[in-house]
Design a protein around this motif. Structure first.
Motif, PDB file in Angstrom:
ATOM      1  N   TYR A  41       0.851  -1.196   0.000  1.00  0.00           N
ATOM      2  CA  TYR A  41       0.000   0.000   0.000  1.00  0.00           C
ATOM      3  C   TYR A  41       0.880   1.237   0.000  1.00  0.00           C
ATOM      4  O   TYR A  41       1.778   1.373   0.836  1.00  0.00           O
ATOM      5  CB  TYR A  41      -0.869  -0.038   1.260  1.00  0.00           C
ATOM      6  CG  TYR A  41      -1.694   1.191   1.536  1.00  0.00           C
ATOM      7  CD1 TYR A  41      -2.841   1.463   0.802  1.00  0.00           C
ATOM      8  CD2 TYR A  41      -1.365   2.053   2.575  1.00  0.00           C
ATOM      9  CE1 TYR A  41      -3.623   2.575   1.093  1.00  0.00           C
ATOM     10  CE2 TYR A  41      -2.141   3.166   2.874  1.00  0.00           C
ATOM     11  CZ  TYR A  41      -3.264   3.415   2.124  1.00  0.00           C
ATOM     12  OH  TYR A  41      -4.044   4.504   2.415  1.00  0.00           O
ATOM     13  N   TYR A  42       0.647   2.111  -0.947  1.00  0.00           N
ATOM     14  CA  TYR A  42       1.373   3.372  -1.066  1.00  0.00           C
ATOM     15  C   TYR A  42       0.326   4.488  -1.049  1.00  0.00           C
ATOM     16  O   TYR A  42      -0.591   4.480  -1.869  1.00  0.00           O
ATOM     17  CB  TYR A  42       2.116   3.450  -2.397  1.00  0.00           C
ATOM     18  CG  TYR A  42       2.969   2.247  -2.774  1.00  0.00           C
ATOM     19  CD1 TYR A  42       4.346   2.284  -2.632  1.00  0.00           C
ATOM     20  CD2 TYR A  42       2.391   1.104  -3.331  1.00  0.00           C
ATOM     21  CE1 TYR A  42       5.142   1.208  -3.028  1.00  0.00           C
ATOM     22  CE2 TYR A  42       3.166   0.020  -3.715  1.00  0.00           C
ATOM     23  CZ  TYR A  42       4.538   0.080  -3.563  1.00  0.00           C
ATOM     24  OH  TYR A  42       5.313  -0.990  -3.946  1.00  0.00           O
ATOM     25  N   ALA A  43       0.457   5.461  -0.143  1.00  0.00           N
ATOM     26  CA  ALA A  43      -0.576   6.501  -0.020  1.00  0.00           C
ATOM     27  C   ALA A  43       0.025   7.894   0.111  1.00  0.00           C
ATOM     28  O   ALA A  43       1.218   8.050   0.365  1.00  0.00           O
ATOM     29  CB  ALA A  43      -1.462   6.200   1.179  1.00  0.00           C
ATOM     30  N   HIS A  44      -0.827   8.890  -0.021  1.00  0.00           N
ATOM     31  CA  HIS A  44      -0.523  10.322   0.048  1.00  0.00           C
ATOM     32  C   HIS A  44       0.311  10.770  -1.148  1.00  0.00           C
ATOM     33  O   HIS A  44       1.117  11.692  -1.053  1.00  0.00           O
ATOM     34  CB  HIS A  44       0.172  10.692   1.363  1.00  0.00           C
ATOM     35  CG  HIS A  44      -0.609  10.306   2.579  1.00  0.00           C
ATOM     36  ND1 HIS A  44      -1.860  10.822   2.836  1.00  0.00           N
ATOM     37  CD2 HIS A  44      -0.333   9.438   3.583  1.00  0.00           C
ATOM     38  CE1 HIS A  44      -2.311  10.294   3.958  1.00  0.00           C
ATOM     39  NE2 HIS A  44      -1.415   9.446   4.427  1.00  0.00           N
ATOM     40  N   VAL A  67       6.004  11.083  -4.341  1.00  0.00           N
ATOM     41  CA  VAL A  67       5.731  11.515  -2.972  1.00  0.00           C
ATOM     42  C   VAL A  67       4.890  12.792  -2.997  1.00  0.00           C
ATOM     43  O   VAL A  67       5.129  13.682  -3.820  1.00  0.00           O
ATOM     44  CB  VAL A  67       7.059  11.769  -2.226  1.00  0.00           C
ATOM     45  CG1 VAL A  67       6.813  12.458  -0.890  1.00  0.00           C
ATOM     46  CG2 VAL A  67       7.825  10.464  -2.024  1.00  0.00           C
ATOM     47  N   GLY A  68       3.910  12.842  -2.097  1.00  0.00           N
ATOM     48  CA  GLY A  68       3.047  14.020  -2.063  1.00  0.00           C
ATOM     49  C   GLY A  68       2.401  14.243  -0.718  1.00  0.00           C
ATOM     50  O   GLY A  68       2.894  13.760   0.316  1.00  0.00           O
ATOM     51  N   ALA A  73      -2.775  13.981   4.684  1.00  0.00           N
ATOM     52  CA  ALA A  73      -1.380  14.286   5.005  1.00  0.00           C
ATOM     53  C   ALA A  73      -1.222  15.782   5.266  1.00  0.00           C
ATOM     54  O   ALA A  73      -1.915  16.606   4.676  1.00  0.00           O
ATOM     55  CB  ALA A  73      -0.464  13.862   3.859  1.00  0.00           C
ATOM     56  N   GLU A  74      -0.311  16.127   6.143  1.00  0.00           N
ATOM     57  CA  GLU A  74       0.008  17.525   6.415  1.00  0.00           C
ATOM     58  C   GLU A  74       0.514  18.177   5.126  1.00  0.00           C
ATOM     59  O   GLU A  74       1.463  17.691   4.517  1.00  0.00           O
ATOM     60  CB  GLU A  74       1.081  17.603   7.510  1.00  0.00           C
ATOM     61  CG  GLU A  74       1.577  18.987   7.819  1.00  0.00           C
ATOM     62  CD  GLU A  74       0.499  19.914   8.329  1.00  0.00           C
ATOM     63  OE1 GLU A  74       0.496  21.083   7.909  1.00  0.00           O
ATOM     64  OE2 GLU A  74      -0.338  19.478   9.135  1.00  0.00           O
ATOM     65  N   PRO A  75      -0.115  19.263   4.685  1.00  0.00           N
ATOM     66  CA  PRO A  75       0.256  19.881   3.400  1.00  0.00           C
ATOM     67  C   PRO A  75       1.712  20.327   3.296  1.00  0.00           C
ATOM     68  O   PRO A  75       2.253  20.423   2.209  1.00  0.00           O
ATOM     69  CB  PRO A  75      -0.680  21.092   3.293  1.00  0.00           C
ATOM     70  CG  PRO A  75      -1.817  20.787   4.201  1.00  0.00           C
ATOM     71  CD  PRO A  75      -1.271  19.927   5.303  1.00  0.00           C
ATOM     72  N   HIS A  81       3.089   7.035   2.828  1.00  0.00           N
ATOM     73  CA  HIS A  81       2.567   6.069   3.796  1.00  0.00           C
ATOM     74  C   HIS A  81       2.683   4.723   3.101  1.00  0.00           C
ATOM     75  O   HIS A  81       2.050   4.492   2.068  1.00  0.00           O
ATOM     76  CB  HIS A  81       1.122   6.396   4.133  1.00  0.00           C
ATOM     77  CG  HIS A  81       0.479   5.401   5.056  1.00  0.00           C
ATOM     78  ND1 HIS A  81      -0.609   5.713   5.810  1.00  0.00           N
ATOM     79  CD2 HIS A  81       0.772   4.112   5.348  1.00  0.00           C
ATOM     80  CE1 HIS A  81      -0.972   4.654   6.520  1.00  0.00           C
ATOM     81  NE2 HIS A  81      -0.149   3.669   6.237  1.00  0.00           N
ATOM     82  N   PHE A  82       3.497   3.840   3.651  1.00  0.00           N
ATOM     83  CA  PHE A  82       3.726   2.522   3.061  1.00  0.00           C
ATOM     84  C   PHE A  82       3.322   1.468   4.072  1.00  0.00           C
ATOM     85  O   PHE A  82       3.645   1.580   5.255  1.00  0.00           O
ATOM     86  CB  PHE A  82       5.199   2.351   2.684  1.00  0.00           C
ATOM     87  CG  PHE A  82       5.517   0.987   2.146  1.00  0.00           C
ATOM     88  CD1 PHE A  82       5.146   0.642   0.859  1.00  0.00           C
ATOM     89  CD2 PHE A  82       6.172   0.047   2.928  1.00  0.00           C
ATOM     90  CE1 PHE A  82       5.423  -0.615   0.355  1.00  0.00           C
ATOM     91  CE2 PHE A  82       6.451  -1.212   2.438  1.00  0.00           C
ATOM     92  CZ  PHE A  82       6.080  -1.544   1.148  1.00  0.00           C
ATOM     93  N   ALA A  83       2.625   0.435   3.606  1.00  0.00           N
ATOM     94  CA  ALA A  83       2.222  -0.666   4.483  1.00  0.00           C
ATOM     95  C   ALA A  83       2.209  -1.957   3.678  1.00  0.00           C
ATOM     96  O   ALA A  83       2.077  -1.936   2.452  1.00  0.00           O
ATOM     97  CB  ALA A  83       0.836  -0.397   5.071  1.00  0.00           C
TER      98      ALA A  83
END
Length: 128
Positions: A41-44, A67-68, A73-75, A81-83
Motif C-alpha cells: 500500500y502506497y498513499a498520500h 511523494v506528495g 497528510a500535512e500539506p 505512507h507505506f504498508a
C-alpha cells in the motif's frame, strides 16, 4: 521525509491491483506481489507514473508514483505512507492482515547488498 515529487519505486515484482482516491489516503496504489500473498500500500501520493494502470505488471524498482501530500497528510510535509498486508484467498486488497514490513524490507536490502558484492567480486575481510 522526501521532497514532493520524489519518485516512488515498486518494492516487488507484481501487479497494480487498484488505483484509488480516498479522503484519508489521498491518491493510493495497491500492488500485489507476484504470488498474490502480499499487498503493498502506497498513499498520500502527488501523482501516479504516467503509464500506470490497474492490472499492469510491474518490476521491483519501477517508478509507480510520486511523494506528495494528498488525503489527510500535512500539506507542508510530503510523505509516503507505506504498508504491507497479507491477503487471503479472496484477494480483497482492502481486507488484508497488516504485517510488520521491517523483516521483509531488511531481507530485500540484504539481498541487494549480497548481489552487488557478488557482481563486483568484492569480499569482506571476515573469514579471509
Amino acid at each position: 521525509m522526501r521532497p514532493r515529487g520524489t519518485p516512488i519505486l515498486a518494492v516487488a515484482d507484481g501487479v497494480i491491483r487498484k488505483l484509488f482516491l480516498s479522503r484519508q489516503g489521498g491518491l493510493t496504489i495497491y500492488e500485489f506481489d507476484s504470488s498474490e500473498t502480499y499487498c503493498y500500500y502506497y498513499a498520500h501520493l502527488d501523482g501516479y507514473a504516467d503509464d500506470l494502470r490497474e492490472g499492469m505488471p510491474v518490476r521491483r524498482g519501477d517508478v509507480i508514483g510520486y511523494v506528495g501530500t494528498s488525503g489527510d497528510a500535512e500539506p507542508t510535509a510530503p510523505q509516503l505512507h507505506f504498508a504491507i498486508s497479507r491477503i487471503g484467498p479472496d484477494k480483497r486488497w482492502w481486507k488484508g492482515e497488516p504485517i510488520d514490513p521491517y523483516p521483509i524490507l531488511l531481507r530485500a536490502v540484504t539481498a541487494d547488498e549480497s548481489a552487488q558484492e557478488s557482481s563486483s567480486g568484492s569480499r569482506s575481510a571476515v573469514g579471509q
